[in-house]
Scaffold this active site. Structure first.
Site, short mmCIF file in Angstrom:
data_model
loop_
_atom_site.label_atom_id
_atom_site.label_comp_id
_atom_site.label_asym_id
_atom_site.label_seq_id
_atom_site.Cartn_x
_atom_site.Cartn_y
_atom_site.Cartn_z
N PRO A 18 0.79 -1.23 0.00
CA PRO A 18 0.00 0.00 0.00
C PRO A 18 0.83 1.28 0.00
O PRO A 18 1.84 1.38 0.70
CB PRO A 18 -0.83 -0.10 1.29
N ASN A 19 0.36 2.21 -0.79
CA ASN A 19 0.89 3.58 -0.89
C ASN A 19 2.23 3.69 -1.61
O ASN A 19 2.72 4.79 -1.85
CB ASN A 19 0.98 4.24 0.51
N ARG A 73 5.47 11.00 -2.49
CA ARG A 73 5.07 10.68 -1.11
C ARG A 73 6.22 10.98 -0.14
O ARG A 73 7.29 10.38 -0.24
CB ARG A 73 4.75 9.18 -1.02
N TYR A 122 11.17 9.10 1.83
CA TYR A 122 11.27 8.06 0.81
C TYR A 122 12.05 8.48 -0.44
O TYR A 122 12.25 7.67 -1.34
CB TYR A 122 9.86 7.59 0.41
N ASN A 167 8.06 -5.46 -0.24
CA ASN A 167 7.89 -4.31 0.62
C ASN A 167 6.39 -4.21 0.87
O ASN A 167 5.64 -3.72 0.00
CB ASN A 167 8.42 -3.03 -0.02
N ALA A 215 2.81 -0.58 5.14
CA ALA A 215 2.25 -0.61 6.50
C ALA A 215 1.76 -1.99 6.92
O ALA A 215 1.70 -2.29 8.12
CB ALA A 215 1.11 0.40 6.59
N HIS A 263 3.56 -4.21 9.49
CA HIS A 263 3.41 -4.04 10.94
C HIS A 263 2.06 -4.53 11.45
O HIS A 263 1.78 -4.42 12.65
CB HIS A 263 3.58 -2.56 11.30
N ASP A 291 1.37 -15.42 7.13
CA ASP A 291 0.97 -16.82 6.91
C ASP A 291 1.13 -17.22 5.45
O ASP A 291 1.46 -18.36 5.15
CB ASP A 291 -0.48 -17.04 7.37
N GLU A 294 12.30 -9.28 3.01
CA GLU A 294 11.52 -8.09 3.35
C GLU A 294 12.37 -6.85 3.10
O GLU A 294 13.54 -6.81 3.51
CB GLU A 294 11.13 -8.18 4.84
N HIS A 329 12.55 -2.43 2.98
CA HIS A 329 11.99 -1.10 3.25
C HIS A 329 12.94 -0.05 2.72
O HIS A 329 14.16 -0.18 2.87
CB HIS A 329 11.78 -0.88 4.75
N LEU A 330 12.36 1.01 2.17
CA LEU A 330 13.18 2.14 1.74
C LEU A 330 13.78 2.85 2.95
O LEU A 330 14.97 3.21 2.95
CB LEU A 330 12.32 3.14 0.96
N SER A 331 12.94 3.07 3.95
CA SER A 331 13.38 3.82 5.13
C SER A 331 13.91 2.86 6.19
O SER A 331 13.64 1.65 6.14
CB SER A 331 12.20 4.62 5.70
N ARG A 342 12.39 4.88 13.13
CA ARG A 342 11.17 5.68 13.01
C ARG A 342 10.22 5.41 14.20
O ARG A 342 10.66 4.97 15.25
CB ARG A 342 10.52 5.41 11.65
N ARG A 391 6.46 1.08 13.91
CA ARG A 391 7.12 0.51 12.74
C ARG A 391 8.25 -0.45 13.12
O ARG A 391 8.90 -1.04 12.26
CB ARG A 391 7.69 1.62 11.85
C1 DQA Z 1 7.99 1.32 4.29
C2 DQA Z 1 7.97 1.53 5.81
C3 DQA Z 1 6.58 1.30 6.36
O1 DQA Z 1 6.58 1.51 7.77
C4 DQA Z 1 5.59 2.27 5.73
O2 DQA Z 1 4.29 2.01 6.20
C5 DQA Z 1 5.65 2.24 4.25
C6 DQA Z 1 6.95 2.21 3.60
C7 DQA Z 1 9.36 1.64 3.67
O3 DQA Z 1 9.60 1.19 2.55
O4 DQA Z 1 10.18 2.33 4.27
O5 DQA Z 1 4.63 2.32 3.57
O6 DQA Z 1 7.70 -0.03 4.02
#
Ligand code: DQA
Length: 148
Positions: A9-10, A17, A22, A74, A77, A80, A87, A98, A100-102, A107, A111
């Site tokens: 998502p997002n 964003r 990011y 990735n 959200a 978390h 599963d 897994e 993550h960009l950040s 943070r 998270r």
């Molecule tokens: C994220 C970190 C997540 O906590 C956040 O909800 C995202 C982006 C990252 O790539 O840093 O949507 O997955």
């Protein structure tokens, strides 16, 4: 080798964003770079993005029938919150990384916990788009090592 790159998502909003967190790279830029690196490593990458938890669960669950050898994810959200995605990863028994960009560990507290990390081969976070490229290299070498 065939790998599935999933963004949750997002992440379709990357580029505009929260650029302070990011960066300005778009999802298309990331997918193109991962795909290009994949070609040099003899592997094809299929990239998908969805904002729907159930769609991510379905893609993961079908990954074996679709002949994928591993997954880079990735989950945004959902990382978390989602027992269902966890599963799906443990159920499909394909190696997953897994991403993550950040640096989620630096943070907000909410998270810091990942439902996915315990069922993944590893986690790479904090390097922007390079997190994905590092994940690809790590996953390819894990899969090649398992074949030997
Ligand atoms: C994220 C970190 C997540 O906590 C956040 O909800 C995202 C982006 C990252 O790539 O840093 O949507 O997955």
């Amino acid at each position: 080798m065939k790998l599935l790159l999933i963004n949750g998502p997002n992440l379709q909003l990357l580029g505009t964003r929260e650029p302070g967190i990011y960066g300005s790279v778009t999802l298309a830029d990331i997918e193109n770079e991962v795909s290009a690196l994949g070609s040099t490593l003899d592997c094809s990458v299929v990239a998908r993005q969805s904002n729907c938890e159930g769609e991510l669960v379905t893609w993961i669950g079908n990954a074996r029938q679709e002949n994928f050898d591993g997954i880079i994810i990735n989950a945004g959200a959902y990382t978390h919150t989602s027992v269902a995605i966890r599963d799906a990863i443990s159920g499909v028994s394909l190696p997953a990384v897994e991403v993550h960009l950040s640096n989620v560990a630096s943070r907000e507290e909410f998270r810091h916990h990942s439902y996915l990390a315990p069922v993944c081969a590893g986690v790479i976070a904090g390097f922007g788009k390079d997190s994905y490229l590092l994940a690809l290299r790590a996953l390819v070498s894990r899969i090649n090592a398992q074949k030997q």
